[in-house]
Write a protein that holds these residues in place. Structure first.
Motif, PDB file in Angstrom:
ATOM      1  N   ALA A  17      41.799  37.370  38.648  1.00  0.00           N
ATOM      2  CA  ALA A  17      42.041  38.551  37.822  1.00  0.00           C
ATOM      3  C   ALA A  17      42.398  39.758  38.685  1.00  0.00           C
ATOM      4  O   ALA A  17      43.313  40.531  38.353  1.00  0.00           O
ATOM      5  N   MET A  18      41.690  39.936  39.814  1.00  0.00           N
ATOM      6  CA  MET A  18      41.999  41.036  40.730  1.00  0.00           C
ATOM      7  C   MET A  18      43.431  40.945  41.240  1.00  0.00           C
ATOM      8  O   MET A  18      44.192  41.925  41.211  1.00  0.00           O
ATOM      9  N   LEU A  19      43.817  39.775  41.712  1.00  0.00           N
ATOM     10  CA  LEU A  19      45.141  39.609  42.316  1.00  0.00           C
ATOM     11  C   LEU A  19      46.249  39.755  41.281  1.00  0.00           C
ATOM     12  O   LEU A  19      47.289  40.374  41.553  1.00  0.00           O
ATOM     13  N   LEU A  20      46.054  39.189  40.102  1.00  0.00           N
ATOM     14  CA  LEU A  20      47.088  39.254  39.072  1.00  0.00           C
ATOM     15  C   LEU A  20      47.210  40.652  38.481  1.00  0.00           C
ATOM     16  O   LEU A  20      48.318  41.145  38.234  1.00  0.00           O
ATOM     17  N   ALA A  21      46.076  41.310  38.262  1.00  0.00           N
ATOM     18  CA  ALA A  21      46.130  42.681  37.747  1.00  0.00           C
ATOM     19  C   ALA A  21      46.774  43.603  38.770  1.00  0.00           C
ATOM     20  O   ALA A  21      47.568  44.490  38.418  1.00  0.00           O
ATOM     21  N   ASN A  22      46.467  43.389  40.047  1.00  0.00           N
ATOM     22  CA  ASN A  22      47.071  44.203  41.097  1.00  0.00           C
ATOM     23  C   ASN A  22      48.581  44.008  41.151  1.00  0.00           C
ATOM     24  O   ASN A  22      49.322  44.931  41.517  1.00  0.00           O
ATOM     25  N   ALA A  23      49.030  42.813  40.757  1.00  0.00           N
ATOM     26  CA  ALA A  23      50.468  42.510  40.759  1.00  0.00           C
ATOM     27  C   ALA A  23      51.166  43.012  39.498  1.00  0.00           C
ATOM     28  O   ALA A  23      52.384  42.862  39.370  1.00  0.00           O
ATOM     29  N   GLY A  24      50.414  43.590  38.560  1.00  0.00           N
ATOM     30  CA  GLY A  24      51.037  44.210  37.398  1.00  0.00           C
ATOM     31  C   GLY A  24      50.911  43.463  36.091  1.00  0.00           C
ATOM     32  O   GLY A  24      51.447  43.913  35.066  1.00  0.00           O
ATOM     33  N   GLU A  68      41.425  43.543  50.708  1.00  0.00           N
ATOM     34  CA  GLU A  68      42.527  44.284  51.326  1.00  0.00           C
ATOM     35  C   GLU A  68      43.833  44.071  50.568  1.00  0.00           C
ATOM     36  O   GLU A  68      44.666  44.985  50.479  1.00  0.00           O
ATOM     37  N   LEU A  69      44.019  42.884  50.005  1.00  0.00           N
ATOM     38  CA  LEU A  69      45.249  42.601  49.265  1.00  0.00           C
ATOM     39  C   LEU A  69      45.389  43.478  48.021  1.00  0.00           C
ATOM     40  O   LEU A  69      46.494  43.667  47.510  1.00  0.00           O
ATOM     41  N   THR A  70      44.267  44.000  47.538  1.00  0.00           N
ATOM     42  CA  THR A  70      44.336  44.910  46.390  1.00  0.00           C
ATOM     43  C   THR A  70      44.170  46.370  46.820  1.00  0.00           C
ATOM     44  O   THR A  70      43.898  47.238  45.990  1.00  0.00           O
ATOM     45  N   GLY A  71      44.342  46.622  48.135  1.00  0.00           N
ATOM     46  CA  GLY A  71      44.284  47.985  48.637  1.00  0.00           C
ATOM     47  C   GLY A  71      42.876  48.533  48.763  1.00  0.00           C
ATOM     48  O   GLY A  71      42.685  49.756  48.765  1.00  0.00           O
ATOM     49  N   ARG A  72      41.904  47.667  48.922  1.00  0.00           N
ATOM     50  CA  ARG A  72      40.517  48.105  48.985  1.00  0.00           C
ATOM     51  C   ARG A  72      39.819  47.569  50.233  1.00  0.00           C
ATOM     52  O   ARG A  72      40.287  46.627  50.867  1.00  0.00           O
ATOM     53  N   LEU A 220      23.997  37.695  47.391  1.00  0.00           N
ATOM     54  CA  LEU A 220      25.423  37.366  47.290  1.00  0.00           C
ATOM     55  C   LEU A 220      25.987  37.679  45.918  1.00  0.00           C
ATOM     56  O   LEU A 220      27.204  37.788  45.735  1.00  0.00           O
ATOM     57  N   ASN A 221      25.103  37.833  44.934  1.00  0.00           N
ATOM     58  CA  ASN A 221      25.538  38.239  43.598  1.00  0.00           C
ATOM     59  C   ASN A 221      26.268  39.576  43.629  1.00  0.00           C
ATOM     60  O   ASN A 221      27.037  39.898  42.710  1.00  0.00           O
ATOM     61  N   GLN A 222      26.040  40.363  44.694  1.00  0.00           N
ATOM     62  CA  GLN A 222      26.713  41.660  44.799  1.00  0.00           C
ATOM     63  C   GLN A 222      28.220  41.508  44.986  1.00  0.00           C
ATOM     64  O   GLN A 222      28.983  42.427  44.660  1.00  0.00           O
ATOM     65  N   LEU A 223      28.649  40.356  45.487  1.00  0.00           N
ATOM     66  CA  LEU A 223      30.085  40.137  45.665  1.00  0.00           C
ATOM     67  C   LEU A 223      30.807  40.091  44.325  1.00  0.00           C
ATOM     68  O   LEU A 223      31.836  40.753  44.132  1.00  0.00           O
ATOM     69  N   THR A 224      30.285  39.300  43.381  1.00  0.00           N
ATOM     70  CA  THR A 224      30.961  39.218  42.081  1.00  0.00           C
ATOM     71  C   THR A 224      30.793  40.521  41.294  1.00  0.00           C
ATOM     72  O   THR A 224      31.686  40.900  40.530  1.00  0.00           O
ATOM     73  N   LYS A 225      29.675  41.224  41.505  1.00  0.00           N
ATOM     74  CA  LYS A 225      29.537  42.538  40.875  1.00  0.00           C
ATOM     75  C   LYS A 225      30.581  43.505  41.426  1.00  0.00           C
ATOM     76  O   LYS A 225      31.143  44.325  40.689  1.00  0.00           O
ATOM     77  N   ALA A 226      30.845  43.400  42.738  1.00  0.00           N
ATOM     78  CA  ALA A 226      31.865  44.251  43.352  1.00  0.00           C
ATOM     79  C   ALA A 226      33.244  43.931  42.782  1.00  0.00           C
ATOM     80  O   ALA A 226      34.049  44.841  42.516  1.00  0.00           O
ATOM     81  N   MET A 227      33.527  42.653  42.597  1.00  0.00           N
ATOM     82  CA  MET A 227      34.809  42.264  42.012  1.00  0.00           C
ATOM     83  C   MET A 227      34.953  42.820  40.594  1.00  0.00           C
ATOM     84  O   MET A 227      36.033  43.284  40.198  1.00  0.00           O
ATOM     85  N   ALA A 228      33.869  42.770  39.826  1.00  0.00           N
ATOM     86  CA  ALA A 228      33.899  43.328  38.470  1.00  0.00           C
ATOM     87  C   ALA A 228      34.142  44.836  38.515  1.00  0.00           C
ATOM     88  O   ALA A 228      34.855  45.387  37.652  1.00  0.00           O
ATOM     89  N   THR A 229      33.590  45.519  39.516  1.00  0.00           N
ATOM     90  CA  THR A 229      33.824  46.952  39.675  1.00  0.00           C
ATOM     91  C   THR A 229      35.297  47.230  39.968  1.00  0.00           C
ATOM     92  O   THR A 229      35.896  48.168  39.417  1.00  0.00           O
ATOM     93  N   VAL A 230      35.883  46.414  40.839  1.00  0.00           N
ATOM     94  CA  VAL A 230      37.314  46.560  41.138  1.00  0.00           C
ATOM     95  C   VAL A 230      38.144  46.379  39.862  1.00  0.00           C
ATOM     96  O   VAL A 230      39.081  47.143  39.592  1.00  0.00           O
ATOM     97  N   LEU A 231      37.798  45.383  39.055  1.00  0.00           N
ATOM     98  CA  LEU A 231      38.539  45.143  37.809  1.00  0.00           C
ATOM     99  C   LEU A 231      38.375  46.310  36.845  1.00  0.00           C
ATOM    100  O   LEU A 231      39.325  46.687  36.138  1.00  0.00           O
ATOM    101  N   GLU A 232      37.197  46.894  36.830  1.00  0.00           N
ATOM    102  CA  GLU A 232      36.987  48.079  35.988  1.00  0.00           C
ATOM    103  C   GLU A 232      37.892  49.220  36.448  1.00  0.00           C
ATOM    104  O   GLU A 232      38.478  49.931  35.618  1.00  0.00           O
ATOM    105  N   GLU A 233      38.025  49.373  37.767  1.00  0.00           N
ATOM    106  CA  GLU A 233      38.929  50.395  38.305  1.00  0.00           C
ATOM    107  C   GLU A 233      40.373  50.119  37.921  1.00  0.00           C
ATOM    108  O   GLU A 233      41.187  51.046  37.794  1.00  0.00           O
TER     109      GLU A 233
END
Length: 516
Positions: A17-24, A68-72, A220-233
């Motif tokens: 979801a991060m990679l595809l949303a970042n791609a538009g 980094e691929l999503t500018g973060r 390690l659950n913080q990793l997927t929480k971080a990904m969810a935060t990126v998606l919220e952004e």
């Protein structure tokens, strides 16, 4: 702007979801639970916090690369902590501490398994070259036989060690079976005994020692929480508490998804991050794929399951962050888990004691113990509801006797027990096979479910049940492969892949790049 639905908010689904949303693309994520992460999520019991599933985080360079691929920058979202030492291995008559420091490993091997030090140097040299050769197979699609004919694949094929088991391969470096096991225990999580696991998987232990193992503060659950935060952004909607009834198919296309509420939602593409066996038998049960019909899925080879104890205790024991306890007859234990599917009385156990690294997980002076025993998956005839309390008692007794956890039972304040039946019924893990499809050579690369799931034009798979396989970083790599396939189809720029970074210890770097 194409609309893409991602089924499952596990690490594979969130990464795609991060990679595809970042791609538009217009992306939405659907998750049946009220939390993100799937098996990479947190369990809160009273004042104690546990990781539900993965606790080893390696290949940190890949995790950073995805952000980094999503500018973060990963460190803007989580706090990684490098573990020193990596873990402790406990045998019947000795202990062995594994480090990412070359000199420490050489000294420990010389002391514990004298005469094997030079074998360790050769192991580092040769296994780095193996990893360099095999990495392209793990980073690119393997959807057809022609993918095996690329120059990179042809170069890598000899490194698959056809006809040679992992124990055979380690025997080329070490003459002591117990030391060989120190470099092979990871294979049980691939669904195989080290006596049957392909020799190619000698890279697993090397990756840990060359690039380190990490903990994230909070788990390690913080990793997927971080990904969810990126998606919220990115303004990507994650629909929690939204189970999927089915993926709607018409001829060679996926038309959309039907929610359990009955609502039908249309999309251009669907990315499935659900457990593979569950997806094929429940979400795509009318699939046009003959290879992955429910009947064929049942006949595949699967990993072991796990019996879990999450213990909040009112004291602290002298344990490393990670401890692996070997059964006294490890080979018999592996055969009972994978072949005869019997419940071992002489068991192997993994224990995580994260408060030695991260005191945020338990109240002051107390600790969390994450206890995992590999057991047969639910193709066995084990009646867990009848035996789980007896097995729990045996597990605690073994920990008290072999790890010196005195009066463990009396120190337990909070507890949750999780059996293979729980994995299947509560987390939708097919047959409770916690680590998904096995990694036998006939279930790898082109013989594993493809990232582009044919016969549908617009269906994509991510997760441990597709190429390149299971394990948290590898699952994340599967998401990049699938995202790149969608981008390539649409004529868009794909995400690049960085070369392997240098190892943590310069001495390992010098050795692994030396000319033999």
């Amino acid at each position: 702007m194409k609309k893409i639905y991602v089924i499952g908010a596990g690490p594979g689904g969130l990464t795609s979801a991060m990679l595809l949303a970042n791609a538009g693309y217009e992306v939405e994520v659907f998750e049946k639970e009220n939390f993100v992460g799937g098996r990479t999520s947190a369990i809160q019991i009273g004042e104690y916090t546990f990781d539900r599933g993965p606790t080893f985080l390696n290949m940190m360079y890949l995790i950073r690369e995805i952000f980094e691929l999503t500018g973060r920058k990963l460190e803007d979202y989580v706090e990684p902590i490098a573990l020193k030492p990596l873990y402790e291995l406990v045998y019947a008559d000795k202990r062995f501490t594994v480090s990412s420091n070359y000199e420490e490993m050489m000294n420990t091997i010389a002391t514990t398994f004298p005469g094997n030090e030079h074998g360790y140097t050769r192991y580092l040299q040769e296994t780095h070259k193996k990893l360099e050769a095999l990495s392209p197979l793990l980073q690119r699609k393997m959807d057809s036989v022609t993918d095996l004919m690329s120059p990179e694949a042809i170069k890598a094929l000899p490194e698959l060690e056809f006809g040679k088991s992992l124990m055979d391969k380690l025997g080329e470096y070490f003459n002591d079976e117990e030391l060989q096991l120190a470099f092979t225990f990871q294979s049980k999580y691939l669904g195989m005994s080290p006596w049957s696991c392909p020799g190619a998987f000698s890279i697993l232990s090397y990756i840990e020692q060359a690039y380190g193992i990490y903990h994230l503060k909070g788990g390690l659950n913080q990793l997927t929480k971080a990904m969810a935060t990126v998606l919220e952004e990115m303004n990507v909607k994650i629909h929690l508490n939204t189970p999927i009834q089915e993926v709607v198919q018409y001829k060679k296309r996926i038309e959309g998804i039907r929610l359990e509420s009955g609502e039908l939602l249309h999309c251009d593409d669907v990315v499935i991050n659900a457990d593979f066996g569950y997806a094929m038998t429940k979400l795509l049960k009318n699939t046009k794929s003959r290879q992955w019909s429910p009947q064929k899925v049942e006949k595949k080879q699967y990993s072991c399951s796990t019996f879990m104890l999450y213990l909040g205790i009112d004291t602290q024991y002298d344990l490393q962050h990670h401890t692996i306890l070997f059964a006294e007859d490890y080979r018999k234990n592996m055969e009972e888990i994978s072949d005869t599917k019997l419940l071992s009385k002489d068991m192997s156990i993994y224990v995580q004691n994260p408060v030695v690294t991260d005191d945020s997980l338990a109240p002051e002076g107390k600790s969390t113990l994450y206890v995992l025993a590999p057991v047969p998956n639910n193709f066995s005839d084990i009646e867990w509801e009848e035996v789980k309390h007896e097995y729990r008692a045996l597990l605690l007794k073994t920990l008290e006797e072999r790890l010196g956890l005195t009066d463990l039972e009396a120190h337990i304040e909070e507890e949750m027990m999780f059996s293979p039946v729980d994995w299947e019924q509560k987390m939708n893990v097919y047959k409770g096979a916690t680590f998904n499809l096995g990694h036998q050579l006939n279930q790898m690369m082109t013989f594993r479910p493809h990232n582009h799931f044919s016969p549908y034009e617009n269906c994509w798979l991510v997760g441990g049940g597709t190429h390149p396989g299971s394990g948290l970083p590898i699952i994340i790599e599967s998401a990049r492969i699938s995202a790149n396939l969608i981008l390539e189809r649409d004529g868009e720029k794909t995400y690049p892949i960085k070369p392997l970074p240098k190892e943590l210890d310069y001495r390992i770097t010098e050795l692994s790049h030396a000319v033999l």
